[in-house]
Design an enzyme around this catalytic site. Structure first.
Site, PDB file in Angstrom:
ATOM      1  N   GLU A 103      -8.787  14.128  -6.004  1.00  0.00           N
ATOM      2  CA  GLU A 103      -9.374  15.418  -6.161  1.00  0.00           C
ATOM      3  C   GLU A 103      -8.663  15.819  -6.391  1.00  0.00           C
ATOM      4  O   GLU A 103      -7.262  16.246  -6.362  1.00  0.00           O
ATOM      5  CB  GLU A 103     -10.327  15.532  -4.113  1.00  0.00           C
ATOM      6  CG  GLU A 103      -8.489  15.373  -3.255  1.00  0.00           C
ATOM      7  CD  GLU A 103      -9.080  15.720  -1.969  1.00  0.00           C
ATOM      8  OE1 GLU A 103      -9.850  16.814  -1.685  1.00  0.00           O
ATOM      9  OE2 GLU A 103      -9.043  15.256  -1.291  1.00  0.00           O
ATOM     10  N   CYS A 129     -18.678   2.368 -17.970  1.00  0.00           N
ATOM     11  CA  CYS A 129     -19.013   2.380 -19.594  1.00  0.00           C
ATOM     12  C   CYS A 129     -20.561   3.414 -19.917  1.00  0.00           C
ATOM     13  O   CYS A 129     -20.815   3.973 -20.778  1.00  0.00           O
ATOM     14  CB  CYS A 129     -18.713   2.033 -20.427  1.00  0.00           C
ATOM     15  SG  CYS A 129     -16.948   1.499 -20.612  1.00  0.00           S
TER      16      CYS A 129
END
Length: 340
Positions: A103, A129
């Site tokens: 984060e 992907c």
């Protein structure tokens, strides 16, 4: 349509799609040189990356350039090409696999770098992907609902750190053939960035209409490809077999409703020779309609499909039907139709 999640969009268009190539060219011959002692000790033939995967080069970023800087560049390019002002954007989705920390989100730096307004939502969507297609679908739903007017989908990938760590590990004297096979796919990765701008179709005549598509999950295969910053362990054959079956099942179940057998272009996630040829053979595609970019870019993760689409854009004409075909580790697949 058993097994498929079907989505249709009423009023969303692709206004632009752009890419940024990483400038440093790294050849598969370079990797062979660095692994020379290991390859000879394990009796692994040279040029395996070229002969098996079909990858001669991949790209790395120049020193001082980070993947999120590249994503900002791609986003700015896509906005300029779309004619949409940053102040009009209501949503930014970052779909990068690459990240430096847990984060905050990668999206916040890109939001700031693009000078988007405080009113523009921003967050990450991570799905290996397949992330870029997932981001486009989510944004299109929000545009259709009237929640936002314009969305920017971005992706930036950096394979260098993972590949450097993998090369160092494979150079160890205790490396086995099994180790090499497990980490081989990591050497096929590449770096790059892409972005797309989506908006309401009724306000942009001549834009590329996003029609919709299908998604399918095969999460029983969630352990076939597991990656981190230090490396990626892949069951290459299992991933090919499982991914191919997932795509074929989705394709055949979708056909009565979607009629994708005679598209003008099939833009696939770029992996390797074996994967691409297997898809072409399994669903009987015209190979001339399947553009290939992996030989010189490698597998650029979620960026590979939009980068390939951006490269093809100049050859597409009004009314051409394009099928985007994505697969992500886990396994998940999505097929999305766009009318140019």
């Amino acid at each position: 349509m058993t097994g498929n999640a079907t989505f249709r969009h009423r009023n969303t268009a692709l206004l632009s799609v752009s890419s940024v190539e990483a400038p440093k060219v790294v050849s598969s011959v370079d990797f062979d040189r660095r692994l020379d002692l290991t390859l000879r000790r394990l009796k692994v033939p040279p040029k395996l990356l070229e002969r098996v995967a079909g990858i001669t080069h991949r790209r790395w970023w120049a020193p001082g350039t980070s993947f999120d800087d590249a994503a900002i560049e791609a986003g700015a390019k896509a906005l300029a090409e779309s004619g949409v002002e940053a102040s009009e954007v209501g949503l930014l989705i970052n779909t990068s696999v690459t990240r430096r920390s847990l984060e905050p989100s990668v999206a916040v730096k890109i939001h700031h770098g693009l000078s988007l307004p405080s009113s523009a939502m921003n967050f990450d969507v991570a799905n290996a992907c397949l992330g870029f297609i997932n981001g486009m679908t989510l944004a299109a739903n929000m545009i259709d609902s009237g929640q936002i007017k314009y969305a920017v989908i971005v992706n930036g990938e950096d394979a260098q750190a993972t590949q450097e760590a993998t090369l160092a590990r494979l150079q160890r004297p205790e490396t086995t053939r099994a180790d090499f096979r497990r980490e081989f796919a990591t050497l096929t990765l590449g770096s790059g960035a892409a972005a797309a701008v989506l908006g309401p179709a009724d306000q942009h005549p001549g834009a590329h209409r996003i029609v919709g598509g299908v998604m399918r999950a095969g999460t029983e295969h969630h352990e076939l490809c597991v990656g981190g910053i230090d490396g990626m362990a892949t069951d290459t054959k299992g991933l090919l077999d499982g991914g191919l079956q997932l795509v074929v099942d989705a394709w055949h179940e979708a056909q009565p409703e979607w009629d994708w057998a005679s598209m003008d272009r099939y833009v696939t996630h770029q992996v390797s020779n074996a994967y691409t040829q297997a898809i072409i053979d399994a669903i009987d595609l015209d190979p001339d309609k399947v553009p290939i970019t992996f030989p010189h870019w490698g597998n650029v993760g979620p960026a590979s499909l939009p980068m390939t689409l951006a490269a093809e854009a100049q050859t597409l004409g009004t009314g051409d039907r394009v099928l985007c075909m994505g697969v992500g580790s886990g396994l998940n697949t999505a097929l999305m139709e766009i009318v140019w």
